[in-house]
Scaffold this motif. Structure first.
Motif, mmCIF file in Angstrom:
data_model
loop_
_atom_site.group_PDB
_atom_site.id
_atom_site.type_symbol
_atom_site.label_atom_id
_atom_site.label_comp_id
_atom_site.label_asym_id
_atom_site.label_seq_id
_atom_site.Cartn_x
_atom_site.Cartn_y
_atom_site.Cartn_z
ATOM 1 N N ALA A 130 0.875 -1.201 0.289
ATOM 2 C CA ALA A 130 0.009 0.028 0.047
ATOM 3 C C ALA A 130 0.844 1.387 -0.155
ATOM 4 O O ALA A 130 0.289 2.341 -0.338
ATOM 5 N N GLY A 131 2.214 1.282 0.448
ATOM 6 C CA GLY A 131 2.890 2.374 0.626
ATOM 7 C C GLY A 131 3.851 2.618 -0.617
ATOM 8 O O GLY A 131 4.582 3.722 -0.694
ATOM 9 N N THR A 132 3.822 1.928 -1.686
ATOM 10 C CA THR A 132 4.683 2.056 -2.786
ATOM 11 C C THR A 132 4.311 3.318 -3.757
ATOM 12 O O THR A 132 3.283 3.528 -4.035
ATOM 13 N N PRO A 133 5.132 4.170 -3.968
ATOM 14 C CA PRO A 133 4.975 5.342 -4.732
ATOM 15 C C PRO A 133 4.881 4.904 -5.976
ATOM 16 O O PRO A 133 5.819 4.262 -6.649
ATOM 17 N N VAL A 134 3.968 5.436 -6.848
ATOM 18 C CA VAL A 134 3.704 4.905 -8.296
ATOM 19 C C VAL A 134 3.766 6.157 -9.083
ATOM 20 O O VAL A 134 3.312 7.169 -8.835
ATOM 21 N N PRO A 135 4.862 5.831 -10.151
ATOM 22 C CA PRO A 135 5.201 7.175 -11.272
ATOM 23 C C PRO A 135 3.604 7.780 -11.531
ATOM 24 O O PRO A 135 3.153 6.692 -11.928
ATOM 25 N N LYS A 136 3.781 8.873 -11.989
ATOM 26 C CA LYS A 136 2.805 9.350 -12.722
ATOM 27 C C LYS A 136 2.343 8.610 -14.115
ATOM 28 O O LYS A 136 1.080 8.477 -14.358
ATOM 29 N N GLU A 137 3.544 8.403 -14.616
ATOM 30 C CA GLU A 137 3.301 7.575 -16.182
ATOM 31 C C GLU A 137 2.636 5.992 -15.820
ATOM 32 O O GLU A 137 2.563 5.759 -17.132
ATOM 33 N N THR A 138 2.668 5.704 -14.823
ATOM 34 C CA THR A 138 2.470 4.172 -14.546
ATOM 35 C C THR A 138 0.922 4.183 -14.179
ATOM 36 O O THR A 138 0.503 4.730 -13.230
ATOM 37 N N SER A 139 0.122 3.340 -15.019
ATOM 38 C CA SER A 139 -1.354 3.078 -14.472
ATOM 39 C C SER A 139 -1.306 2.577 -13.180
ATOM 40 O O SER A 139 -0.532 1.452 -13.014
ATOM 41 N N LYS A 140 -1.959 2.870 -12.186
ATOM 42 C CA LYS A 140 -2.319 2.271 -10.971
ATOM 43 C C LYS A 140 -3.514 1.748 -10.647
ATOM 44 O O LYS A 140 -4.706 2.450 -10.955
ATOM 45 N N ILE A 141 -3.569 0.332 -10.465
ATOM 46 C CA ILE A 141 -4.896 -0.234 -10.192
ATOM 47 C C ILE A 141 -5.126 -0.510 -8.879
ATOM 48 O O ILE A 141 -4.197 -1.332 -8.072
ATOM 49 N N ASP A 142 -5.869 0.191 -8.019
ATOM 50 C CA ASP A 142 -5.686 0.216 -6.560
ATOM 51 C C ASP A 142 -6.817 -0.759 -6.081
ATOM 52 O O ASP A 142 -8.173 -0.462 -6.312
ATOM 53 N N LEU A 143 -6.265 -1.898 -5.338
ATOM 54 C CA LEU A 143 -7.264 -2.745 -4.923
ATOM 55 C C LEU A 143 -7.372 -2.547 -3.327
ATOM 56 O O LEU A 143 -8.284 -3.542 -2.945
ATOM 57 N N SER A 144 -6.749 -1.703 -2.891
ATOM 58 C CA SER A 144 -6.751 -1.697 -1.331
ATOM 59 C C SER A 144 -7.977 -1.222 -0.800
ATOM 60 O O SER A 144 -8.636 -0.576 -1.302
ATOM 61 N N VAL A 145 -8.423 -1.857 0.060
ATOM 62 C CA VAL A 145 -9.591 -1.547 0.808
ATOM 63 C C VAL A 145 -9.293 -1.249 2.482
ATOM 64 O O VAL A 145 -9.806 -0.027 2.814
ATOM 65 N N LYS A 146 -8.424 -1.771 3.072
ATOM 66 C CA LYS A 146 -8.192 -1.404 4.437
ATOM 67 C C LYS A 146 -6.721 -1.955 4.736
ATOM 68 O O LYS A 146 -6.350 -2.777 3.814
ATOM 69 N N ASN A 147 -6.047 -1.725 5.911
ATOM 70 C CA ASN A 147 -4.970 -2.342 6.590
ATOM 71 C C ASN A 147 -4.967 -3.724 6.059
ATOM 72 O O ASN A 147 -5.709 -4.230 6.853
ATOM 73 N N GLY A 148 -3.999 -4.388 5.504
ATOM 74 C CA GLY A 148 -3.836 -5.643 5.130
ATOM 75 C C GLY A 148 -4.990 -6.362 4.095
ATOM 76 O O GLY A 148 -4.942 -7.626 3.906
ATOM 77 N N LEU A 149 -5.786 -5.694 3.513
ATOM 78 C CA LEU A 149 -6.820 -6.118 2.488
ATOM 79 C C LEU A 149 -6.845 -5.334 1.350
ATOM 80 O O LEU A 149 -6.904 -4.342 1.311
ATOM 81 N N PRO A 150 -6.605 -6.312 0.274
ATOM 82 C CA PRO A 150 -6.182 -7.848 0.057
ATOM 83 C C PRO A 150 -4.646 -7.878 0.408
ATOM 84 O O PRO A 150 -3.846 -6.977 0.154
ATOM 85 N N HIS A 151 -4.419 -9.081 0.906
ATOM 86 C CA HIS A 151 -2.857 -9.355 0.977
ATOM 87 C C HIS A 151 -2.100 -9.341 -0.393
ATOM 88 O O HIS A 151 -2.710 -9.807 -1.350
ATOM 89 N N PHE A 152 -1.026 -9.119 -0.148
ATOM 90 C CA PHE A 152 -0.256 -9.065 -1.616
ATOM 91 C C PHE A 152 -0.071 -10.459 -1.962
ATOM 92 O O PHE A 152 -0.359 -10.701 -3.368
ATOM 93 N N ILE A 153 0.000 -11.588 -1.117
ATOM 94 C CA ILE A 153 0.143 -12.970 -1.624
ATOM 95 C C ILE A 153 -1.201 -13.189 -2.496
ATOM 96 O O ILE A 153 -1.079 -14.172 -3.340
ATOM 97 N N ASP A 154 -2.242 -12.887 -1.922
ATOM 98 C CA ASP A 154 -3.533 -13.156 -2.343
ATOM 99 C C ASP A 154 -3.878 -12.818 -3.839
ATOM 100 O O ASP A 154 -4.198 -13.346 -4.697
#
Length: 132
Positions: free
Chosen positions: A29-53
């Motif tokens: 959740a904390g990774t800075p994403v460059p402006k030129e890169t499309s970001k698909i934000d799946l984060s809902v809350k702390n720990g959800l969803p998990h990276f591995i899932d």
């Protein structure tokens, strides 16, 4: 309605558009994403969803020939490193690079998938392979 694999329409479209040697990044959740890169934000809350899932679901659909991980994951997050390694055969090349280089490489990725993961260095760049 799609029954299996990636149900998120934006992520599904990116995976379908991947060609040989294209990059797709998945990270915490904390990774800075460059402006030129499309970001698909799946984060809902702390720990959800998990990276591995999220990684597991992407790997149902994406053929991977190489992965890039931050060198720092070895010391700072060995649990995630073990989980990642367990998902790839010996045919998949694992390259460790600095976290700074990994962040720079996000500019080359088709997209960055943001998870709710709250552990350090839970980031990966997947290089697409071919199925033939």
């Amino acid at each position: 309605m799609k029954k299996i694999g990636v149900l998120n329409s934006d992520l599904s479209a990116v995976i379908a558009d991947m060609g040989h040697q294209d990059w797709l990044a998945v990270g915490d959740a904390g990774t800075p994403v460059p402006k030129e890169t499309s970001k698909i934000d799946l984060s809902v809350k702390n720990g959800l969803p998990h990276f591995i899932d999220v990684l597991d679901t992407v790997l149902i659909e994406l053929e991977v020939q190489k992965i890039y991980l931050a060198e720092e994951i070895k010391a700072a997050n060995p649990e995630i490193l073990t989980e990642v390694k367990n998902r790839f055969s010996d045919r998949v090349i694992i390259e460790f690079i600095s976290h700074e280089q990994l962040k720079q490489n996000l500019k080359r990725s088709k997209a960055f998938v943001r998870t709710g993961e709250m552990t350090p260095y839970a980031n990966i760049i997947l290089e697409s392979g071919v199925v033939f």
